[in-house]
Scaffold this active site. Structure first.
Site, mmCIF file in Angstrom:
data_model
loop_
_atom_site.group_PDB
_atom_site.id
_atom_site.type_symbol
_atom_site.label_atom_id
_atom_site.label_comp_id
_atom_site.label_asym_id
_atom_site.label_seq_id
_atom_site.Cartn_x
_atom_site.Cartn_y
_atom_site.Cartn_z
ATOM 1 N N ASP A 29 71.526 9.382 61.562
ATOM 2 C CA ASP A 29 71.214 8.894 60.210
ATOM 3 C C ASP A 29 72.420 8.108 59.707
ATOM 4 O O ASP A 29 73.564 8.558 59.844
ATOM 5 C CB ASP A 29 70.910 10.084 59.278
ATOM 6 C CG ASP A 29 70.192 9.657 58.005
ATOM 7 O OD1 ASP A 29 70.733 8.787 57.289
ATOM 8 O OD2 ASP A 29 69.106 10.183 57.726
ATOM 9 N N HIS A 98 59.496 12.018 60.417
ATOM 10 C CA HIS A 98 60.821 12.288 60.982
ATOM 11 C C HIS A 98 61.330 13.630 60.468
ATOM 12 O O HIS A 98 61.069 14.000 59.328
ATOM 13 C CB HIS A 98 61.816 11.178 60.640
ATOM 14 C CG HIS A 98 61.930 10.883 59.174
ATOM 15 N ND1 HIS A 98 61.017 10.101 58.501
ATOM 16 C CD2 HIS A 98 62.833 11.270 58.249
ATOM 17 C CE1 HIS A 98 61.362 10.022 57.226
ATOM 18 N NE2 HIS A 98 62.467 10.726 57.043
HETATM 19 P P1 AMP Z 1 63.438 10.480 54.043
HETATM 20 O O1 AMP Z 1 62.298 9.507 54.303
HETATM 21 O O2 AMP Z 1 63.762 10.611 52.593
HETATM 22 O O3 AMP Z 1 63.249 11.792 54.725
HETATM 23 O O4 AMP Z 1 64.760 9.887 54.667
HETATM 24 C C1 AMP Z 1 64.842 8.747 55.438
HETATM 25 C C2 AMP Z 1 66.155 8.830 56.139
HETATM 26 O O5 AMP Z 1 66.241 7.743 57.035
HETATM 27 C C3 AMP Z 1 67.368 8.734 55.200
HETATM 28 O O6 AMP Z 1 68.222 9.851 55.399
HETATM 29 C C4 AMP Z 1 68.017 7.422 55.619
HETATM 30 O O7 AMP Z 1 69.426 7.485 55.538
HETATM 31 C C5 AMP Z 1 67.541 7.254 57.034
HETATM 32 N N1 AMP Z 1 67.488 5.876 57.496
HETATM 33 C C6 AMP Z 1 66.862 4.838 56.908
HETATM 34 N N2 AMP Z 1 67.009 3.727 57.632
HETATM 35 C C7 AMP Z 1 67.756 4.063 58.706
HETATM 36 C C8 AMP Z 1 68.259 3.345 59.840
HETATM 37 N N3 AMP Z 1 68.015 2.051 60.008
HETATM 38 N N4 AMP Z 1 69.000 4.015 60.751
HETATM 39 C C9 AMP Z 1 69.248 5.339 60.594
HETATM 40 N N5 AMP Z 1 68.800 6.067 59.577
HETATM 41 C C10 AMP Z 1 68.061 5.443 58.628
#
Ligand code: AMP
Ligand code: ZN
Length: 135
Positions: A29, A98
């Site tokens: 992340d 995820h």
């Molecule tokens: P959530 O949908 O709230 O469970 O969280 C989405 C997660 O994806 C967050 O912790 C973001 O930091 C992470 N995230 C979003 N885009 C990316 C990316 N391109 N690479 C890695 N992590 C990501």
């Protein structure tokens, strides 16, 4: 499909990959809640726990355990928080199923309610390499 995690799986967007098999993928992340925070996803697109097929869920959970074991070996945390959000009301930001794995240390002060904060990419890459080497 305009899904950022599908693009990461396809290699169209860069990621710090720590594990991949034919049906699942795990990567760091970029807004880590703690050192080693990573995400485990099924390769087949599904949005929420309500949508994901049983078999995709099963293989994702098996990978989740593999990644948790690699984190333990690589970083020796005192615990791991695992969480997964469904829908806007639950703060789901990315619409591809995820599961988060957040390594925890006693009294680390991590507060899951805090908003996203970009991490130091060099540090995240180093932690990712350490976890990837621990499978
Ligand atoms: P959530 O949908 O709230 O469970 O969280 C989405 C997660 O994806 C967050 O912790 C973001 O930091 C992470 N995230 C979003 N885009 C990316 C990316 N391109 N690479 C890695 N992590 C990501
Ligand atoms: Zn997707």
């Amino acid at each position: 499909m305009d899904c950022i995690f599908c693009k990461i799986i396809a290699g169209q967007i860069p990621s710090i990959k720590i594990y991949e098999d034919d049906r699942t993928f795990a990567f760091m992340d970029i807004n880590p809640r703690s050192d080693g925070h990573c995400l485990v996803i099924p390769k087949k697109h599904a949005v929420t726990l309500w949508d994901i097929e049983d078999d995709e869920l099963r293989v994702t959970m098996v990978t989740l355990k593999k990644v948790a074991l690699a984190i333990r070996k690589a970083l020796n945390p005192d615990g791991i928080t695992s969480f997964q959000l469904n829908g806007k009301a639950a703060n789901q930001l990315v619409d591809h199923y995820h599961v988060h794995l957040v390594p925890r240390w006693l009294n680390d002060g991590v507060d899951m309610r805090h908003g996203l904060q970009p991490g130091d990419m060099e540090k995240i890459k180093g932690l990712g390499a350490k976890i990837a080497a621990a499978f």
